[in-house]
Write a protein that holds these residues in place. Structure first.
Motif, PDB file in Angstrom:
ATOM      1  N   HIS A 239       0.833  -1.206   0.000  1.00  0.00           N
ATOM      2  CA  HIS A 239       0.000   0.000   0.000  1.00  0.00           C
ATOM      3  C   HIS A 239       0.867   1.255   0.000  1.00  0.00           C
ATOM      4  N   ILE A 240       0.386   2.277  -0.738  1.00  0.00           N
ATOM      5  CA  ILE A 240       1.082   3.554  -0.883  1.00  0.00           C
ATOM      6  C   ILE A 240       0.119   4.675  -0.517  1.00  0.00           C
ATOM      7  N   SER A 241       0.550   5.584   0.366  1.00  0.00           N
ATOM      8  CA  SER A 241      -0.209   6.801   0.687  1.00  0.00           C
ATOM      9  C   SER A 241       0.663   8.006   0.360  1.00  0.00           C
ATOM     10  N   ILE A 242       0.089   8.987  -0.366  1.00  0.00           N
ATOM     11  CA  ILE A 242       0.853  10.159  -0.799  1.00  0.00           C
ATOM     12  C   ILE A 242      -0.033  11.398  -0.728  1.00  0.00           C
ATOM     13  N   ILE A 243       0.535  12.509  -0.264  1.00  0.00           N
ATOM     14  CA  ILE A 243      -0.058  13.828  -0.424  1.00  0.00           C
ATOM     15  C   ILE A 243       1.008  14.722  -1.049  1.00  0.00           C
ATOM     16  N   ASP A 244       0.644  15.445  -2.127  1.00  0.00           N
ATOM     17  CA  ASP A 244       1.639  16.274  -2.803  1.00  0.00           C
ATOM     18  C   ASP A 244       1.582  17.732  -2.342  1.00  0.00           C
ATOM     19  N   LYS A 245       2.404  18.574  -2.949  1.00  0.00           N
ATOM     20  CA  LYS A 245       2.556  19.970  -2.511  1.00  0.00           C
ATOM     21  C   LYS A 245       1.315  20.817  -2.770  1.00  0.00           C
ATOM     22  N   GLN A 246       0.420  20.326  -3.617  1.00  0.00           N
ATOM     23  CA  GLN A 246      -0.818  21.033  -3.910  1.00  0.00           C
ATOM     24  C   GLN A 246      -2.001  20.515  -3.085  1.00  0.00           C
ATOM     25  N   GLY A 247      -1.756  19.508  -2.232  1.00  0.00           N
ATOM     26  CA  GLY A 247      -2.824  18.944  -1.423  1.00  0.00           C
ATOM     27  C   GLY A 247      -3.577  17.817  -2.092  1.00  0.00           C
ATOM     28  N   ASN A 248      -3.143  17.410  -3.301  1.00  0.00           N
ATOM     29  CA  ASN A 248      -3.734  16.235  -3.938  1.00  0.00           C
ATOM     30  C   ASN A 248      -3.240  14.985  -3.217  1.00  0.00           C
ATOM     31  N   ALA A 249      -4.043  13.928  -3.248  1.00  0.00           N
ATOM     32  CA  ALA A 249      -3.685  12.731  -2.479  1.00  0.00           C
ATOM     33  C   ALA A 249      -3.963  11.465  -3.268  1.00  0.00           C
ATOM     34  N   VAL A 250      -3.160  10.444  -2.993  1.00  0.00           N
ATOM     35  CA  VAL A 250      -3.334   9.105  -3.554  1.00  0.00           C
ATOM     36  C   VAL A 250      -3.354   8.099  -2.423  1.00  0.00           C
ATOM     37  N   SER A 251      -4.327   7.209  -2.461  1.00  0.00           N
ATOM     38  CA  SER A 251      -4.321   6.006  -1.635  1.00  0.00           C
ATOM     39  C   SER A 251      -4.405   4.842  -2.610  1.00  0.00           C
ATOM     40  N   MET A 252      -3.333   4.084  -2.735  1.00  0.00           N
ATOM     41  CA  MET A 252      -3.285   3.011  -3.734  1.00  0.00           C
ATOM     42  C   MET A 252      -2.815   1.707  -3.104  1.00  0.00           C
ATOM     43  N   THR A 253      -3.609   0.668  -3.274  1.00  0.00           N
ATOM     44  CA  THR A 253      -3.230  -0.671  -2.844  1.00  0.00           C
ATOM     45  C   THR A 253      -3.018  -1.509  -4.087  1.00  0.00           C
ATOM     46  N   ALA A 254      -1.835  -2.143  -4.181  1.00  0.00           N
ATOM     47  CA  ALA A 254      -1.451  -2.906  -5.372  1.00  0.00           C
ATOM     48  C   ALA A 254      -1.051  -4.312  -4.960  1.00  0.00           C
ATOM     49  N   THR A 255      -1.164  -5.255  -5.903  1.00  0.00           N
ATOM     50  CA  THR A 255      -0.986  -6.653  -5.509  1.00  0.00           C
ATOM     51  C   THR A 255      -0.599  -7.557  -6.670  1.00  0.00           C
ATOM     52  N   VAL A 256       0.043  -8.680  -6.332  1.00  0.00           N
ATOM     53  CA  VAL A 256       0.139  -9.832  -7.233  1.00  0.00           C
ATOM     54  C   VAL A 256      -0.580 -11.029  -6.622  1.00  0.00           C
ATOM     55  N   GLU A 257      -1.328 -10.778  -5.546  1.00  0.00           N
ATOM     56  CA  GLU A 257      -2.125 -11.748  -4.777  1.00  0.00           C
ATOM     57  C   GLU A 257      -1.258 -12.470  -3.755  1.00  0.00           C
ATOM     58  N   SER A 258      -0.871 -13.717  -3.978  1.00  0.00           N
ATOM     59  CA  SER A 258      -0.076 -14.443  -2.984  1.00  0.00           C
ATOM     60  C   SER A 258       1.389 -14.040  -3.076  1.00  0.00           C
ATOM     61  N   ALA A 259       2.187 -14.502  -2.123  1.00  0.00           N
ATOM     62  CA  ALA A 259       3.613 -14.208  -2.153  1.00  0.00           C
ATOM     63  C   ALA A 259       4.212 -14.691  -3.472  1.00  0.00           C
ATOM     64  N   PHE A 260       4.842 -13.782  -4.200  1.00  0.00           N
ATOM     65  CA  PHE A 260       5.473 -14.042  -5.493  1.00  0.00           C
ATOM     66  C   PHE A 260       4.459 -14.420  -6.583  1.00  0.00           C
ATOM     67  N   GLY A 261       3.212 -13.995  -6.411  1.00  0.00           N
ATOM     68  CA  GLY A 261       2.218 -14.241  -7.450  1.00  0.00           C
ATOM     69  C   GLY A 261       2.086 -15.719  -7.766  1.00  0.00           C
ATOM     70  N   ASN A 262       2.045 -16.046  -9.055  1.00  0.00           N
ATOM     71  CA  ASN A 262       1.929 -17.477  -9.395  1.00  0.00           C
ATOM     72  C   ASN A 262       3.276 -18.086  -9.760  1.00  0.00           C
ATOM     73  N   SER A 263       4.365 -17.404  -9.384  1.00  0.00           N
ATOM     74  CA  SER A 263       5.740 -17.909  -9.496  1.00  0.00           C
ATOM     75  C   SER A 263       6.288 -17.908 -10.920  1.00  0.00           C
ATOM     76  N   ARG A 264       5.524 -17.394 -11.883  1.00  0.00           N
ATOM     77  CA  ARG A 264       5.995 -17.386 -13.277  1.00  0.00           C
ATOM     78  C   ARG A 264       6.511 -15.985 -13.612  1.00  0.00           C
ATOM     79  N   MET A 265       7.745 -15.946 -14.134  1.00  0.00           N
ATOM     80  CA  MET A 265       8.438 -14.675 -14.327  1.00  0.00           C
ATOM     81  C   MET A 265       8.598 -14.372 -15.810  1.00  0.00           C
ATOM     82  N   VAL A 266       8.362 -13.111 -16.163  1.00  0.00           N
ATOM     83  CA  VAL A 266       8.497 -12.637 -17.541  1.00  0.00           C
ATOM     84  C   VAL A 266       9.241 -11.305 -17.515  1.00  0.00           C
ATOM     85  N   ASN A 267      10.325 -11.206 -18.256  1.00  0.00           N
ATOM     86  CA  ASN A 267      11.035  -9.932 -18.405  1.00  0.00           C
ATOM     87  C   ASN A 267      11.292  -9.229 -17.064  1.00  0.00           C
ATOM     88  N   GLY A 268      11.672 -10.009 -16.060  1.00  0.00           N
ATOM     89  CA  GLY A 268      12.088  -9.437 -14.790  1.00  0.00           C
ATOM     90  C   GLY A 268      10.980  -9.125 -13.812  1.00  0.00           C
TER      91      GLY A 268
END
Length: 592
Positions: free
Chosen positions: A411-440
Motif C-alpha cells: 500500500h502507498i499513501s501520498i499527499i503532494d505539494k498542492q494537497g492532492n492525495a493518492v491512496s493506492m493498494t497494489a498486488t500480485v495476490e499471494s507471495a510471489f504471485g503465481n511464481s511465473r516470471m516474464v522480463n524481470g
C-alpha cells in the motif's frame, strides 16, 4: 478535475458518468458562482507533502518526483515501479491495483480500477476439474490463476488524467536501480529462505524465476546486490512507447507463452491483453456524525466494509466518551463480524452481478443491522438490506463466499505539494504471485480471489469466475474527510482478507481512541471474520486483548507474524503526520 481526465487513451474504457461527482459518492460540492454571486476563494494548501510506502528506496523515488513538481499520481507511479523491483513478492507490473485519487483544487475524488480480469475463455468452472474443486495451492501455482495485469494501464490512465511530470521520467528511478543493482532486504531474503513457502511455490521450477531468485541454487541473501536488466529494458520501452510495450508485441507473447506451460495451462490470449481496460469509477462515501469515509467500490471491498464497520461501531458505542475501553474493543469486533458477513455474501464485480453497495451503507440499514450483533460464540450471518429498506428480500440470491485471499500486496499513501492525495493498494495476490516470471517481473495469481467453488448450497456465488470479470478484493484504499469536507486521513494496507480489519483499526484508533498515525498502526491486529477472532499476540497489548476477548466469550485464535503493511498520513493543524507499519520495511517521510 482537469479536462484531460476525460481524454483517456484508446485502451482505457472510460465511463464518463464515473468521472463526474455524484450525489453521495464524492466529497461535498463547493457552492457555484451563481449560488454565491462571487468567485469562490481559492483553495489554499499549506500542509506540505509526504510519501508513505513499504521501502525507503521507493519512498525516495516518490519524493524526488514531488520535489520536481510532480503530482501525487506521478509520485505513485515512481514509487510503485521501484516497489515492483525491490519487493516483488508483494506487487509489481504483473499485477493490478485500486487507486483512490483526491484532487484538492477541484475537491473531487476518482477511483482508478486497475484490477486484473479473467480471460474471456474463463467460466464458473475455472478451478473445477472433473467435478472436483481444486485445492488452493494447486490453483495458485497454475497457469489458470493469472488475470490480465492492470498495473501499466492504470499508470497511463491516471497520468493522462492528473499527471504533470513527463511520462518517461517516472520510470527512471526504477530503471536506474534495476541496472545498478539493489541490496536485497531482510524481508525478501527471509521469504526466499522460508522452506515451507519454497515447498509451496514453484519459483525454483520456473526457469527465469529460479535464475533470478536462486542463483547457483541458493536463495538471495540479505545485502546481496541484485540487478534486473530485463525489468529495466521493459520499463525503458514503456517509458518510450507507453502501455503498448507491455500489452502488445514481445512482452505480451512472453506472458501467453509462460502461462501456457504446465501445470494446468491458462487460457489467456493476446486479445485478452490488448483489450484490457482500466475503469474510472466514482468513489463511494459514507456520511457519519463527524466525518465522511471514502473508498473504492466493488469489486473492491473498501467502501462497503470501512463504512459499515465505522457506522456499526458508532451505533454500538453511542453515548460513550472518546477514548479506548475494553467495551469499545468488543464493539469494534462485533462491527467487524457483521460487516465481514455482509461483504462475504454480497460483494463481487458489480459489472457482472447485482451488488447492493449503497444499501449496505445506508444509515437505515445500519440502524437495523446493529440489532443483529451476535453472541460472542455465535456464527455471524449476512443481513438482508433489501428487506430492511423495503425493496424485497435479496439474501437468497447468492451463496456466501468464504474465499481466503492471501497477502501478496502493498500500500502507498501520498499527499503532494498542492494537497492532492493518492491512496493506492497494489498486488500480485499471494507471495510471489503465481511464481511465473516474464522480463524481470512476476505474474499474478489474482484469479484465486474468485470463489473456486461456483455454487454453495445450490445457490450461485456472486464472486464466481467469468470471462472478463474482476475478482472480489479486500483491498481498501481509503480517505477520510472531516466535517468541513477537508481531507483528514489517507490510509490502507496489504494483508489479504485481513486488510479490512487492518485499515479499520487505523480509522477507529485515530478517530475515536485519539491516537497518532503511528500509535494506531502499532496496535495489535484483530481480525473478526466468521465465528473466531484472530488476535495478534506478539506485540504490545496483544496478549491482554486476546485474554480480555476470550474472557468475554469470543473464540480467540492467537496469532503471530501478522502481515499488515499499513501506511497512513494524517492532516493535522500544523502539517502532516505519517506512520509506517513496523511489521514490514516501510517509512513515511515528509518532503523537505
Amino acid at each position: 478535475m482537469k479536462p484531460s481526465t476525460l481524454l483517456c487513451p484508446a485502451f482505457v474504457l472510460v465511463a464518463l458518468a464515473a468521472c463526474q461527482p455524484q450525489s453521495g459518492n464524492s466529497v461535498p460540492d463547493r457552492p457555484t458562482l451563481e449560488e454565491t454571486e462571487q468567485a469562490p476563494a481559492p483553495r489554499i494548501w499549506d500542509k506540505g507533502a509526504m510519501v508513505a510506502a513499504a521501502d525507503p528506496r521507493a519512498v525516495e523515488a516518490g519524493l524526488k518526483i514531488l520535489r520536481e513538481g510532480g503530482t501525487a499520481i506521478d509520485a505513485a507511479i515512481a514509487v510503485h515501479t521501484v516497489l515492483g523491483l525491490v519487493e516483488p513478492q508483494s506487487s509489481g507490473i504483473g499485477g493490478g491495483a485500486f487507486m483512490v485519487y483526491y484532487d484538492h483544487e477541484d475537491d473531487a475524488l476518482t477511483v482508478f480500477d486497475g484490477r486484473e480480469t479473467a480471460p474471456q475463455a474463463a467460466d464458473e468452472n475455472l478451478f473445477v476439474i472433473d467435478g472436483e474443486v481444486l485445492d488452493y495451492v494447486t490453483a495458485w501455482q497454475s497457469g489458470r490463476s493469472a488475470g490480465v495485469p492492470g498495473m501499466i494501464a492504470l499508470y497511463k490512465a491516471a497520468h493522462e488524467a492528473e499527471g504533470q511530470a513527463e511520462w518517461g521520467s517516472l520510470f527512471q528511478p526504477a530503471i536506474d536501480l534495476a541496472r545498478e543493482g539493489f541490496e536485497v532486504s531482510p524481508r525478501l531474503a527471509g521469504l526466499l529462505a522460508n522452506e515451507r513457502l519454497r515447498d509451496a511455490v514453484r519459483l525454483d521450477e520456473d526457469e527465469n524465476a529460479s535464475a533470478y531468485f536462486f542463483p547457483e541454487g541458493e536463495p538471495l541473501t540479505v545485502g546481496t546486490v541484485r540487478d534486473n536488466p530485463a525489468y529495466a529494458d521493459l520499463l525503458q520501452s514503456v517509458a518510450a512507447s507507453g502501455p503498448s510495450a507491455f500489452y502488445e508485441g514481445d512482452n505480451a507473447q512472453a506472458i501467453i507463452d509462460v502461462l501456457g506451460q504446465e501445470p494446468l495451462p491458462g487460457a489467456m490470449t493476446l486479445d485478452d491483453l490488448s483489450s484490457y481496460s482500466v475503469k474510472l469509477r466514482p468513489a463511494v462515501c459514507g456520511d457519519h456524525e463527524t466525518m465522511r469515509i471514502c473508498s473504492a467500490p466493488p469489486p473492491s471491498s473498501g467502501a462497503v466494509t470501512q463504512n459499515m464497520i465505522w457506522g456499526l461501531y458508532e451505533r454500538i458505542t453511542e453515548g460513550s466518551s472518546p477514548g479506548y475501553s475494553d467495551e469499545k474493543l468488543a464493539a469494534w469486533v462485533d462491527a467487524q463480524r457483521l460487516a465481514y458477513a455482509d461483504r462475504d455474501h454480497y460483494v463481487a464485480d458489480a459489472d457482472f452481478v447485482q451488488v447492493p453497495t449503497s444499501d449496505l451503507i445506508d444509515p437505515r440499514y445500519l440502524d437495523a443491522r446493529v440489532a443483529d450483533v451476535f453472541a460472542p460464540d455465535g456464527n455471524p450471518q449476512a443481513g438482508d438490506p433489501g428487506e430492511v429498506l423495503g425493496r424485497g428480500s435479496i439474501i437468497g440470491m447468492w451463496g456466501r463466499d468464504l474465499t481466503d485471499e492471501t497477502p501478496g500486496t502493498t500500500h502507498i499513501s501520498i499527499i503532494d505539494k498542492q494537497g492532492n492525495a493518492v491512496s493506492m493498494t497494489a498486488t500480485v495476490e499471494s507471495a510471489f504471485g503465481n511464481s511465473r516470471m516474464v522480463n524481470g517481473y512476476l505474474l499474478n495469481n489474482e484469479l484465486t480471489d474468485f470463489s473456486r467453488q461456483p455454487t454453495i448450497n445450490s445457490l450461485p456465488v456472486a464472486n464466481a469466475p467469468a470471462g472478463g470479470k474482476r475478482p472480489r478484493s479486500s483491498m481498501s484504499p481509503t480517505m477520510v474527510f472531516d466535517q468541513d469536507g477537508d481531507l483528514f486521513m489517507v490510509t490502507g494496507s496489504p494483508g489479504g482478507n485481513s486488510i479490512v480489519a487492518y485499515v479499520s483499526k487505523t480509522i477507529v484508533g485515530v478517530l475515536d481512541w485519539g491516537l497518532s498515525a503511528q500509535e494506531a498502526i502499532n496496535l495489535p491486529n484483530v481480525i473478526a471474520r466468521g465465528p473466531s477472532v484472530g488476535v495478534e499476540i506478539d506485540v504490545e497489548r496483544g496478549q491482554d486483548w486476546a485474554d480480555m476477548l476470550s474472557a468475554a466469550g469470543y473464540p480467540v485464535e492467537e496469532r503471530t507474524g501478522e502481515n499488515s503493511g499499513l501506511h497512513v498520513i494524517i492532516v493535522r493543524g500544523n502539517g502532516l503526520e505519517g506512520g509506517a507499519d513496523p511489521r514490514r520495511e516501510g517509512v513515511a517521510l515528509a518532503l523537505d
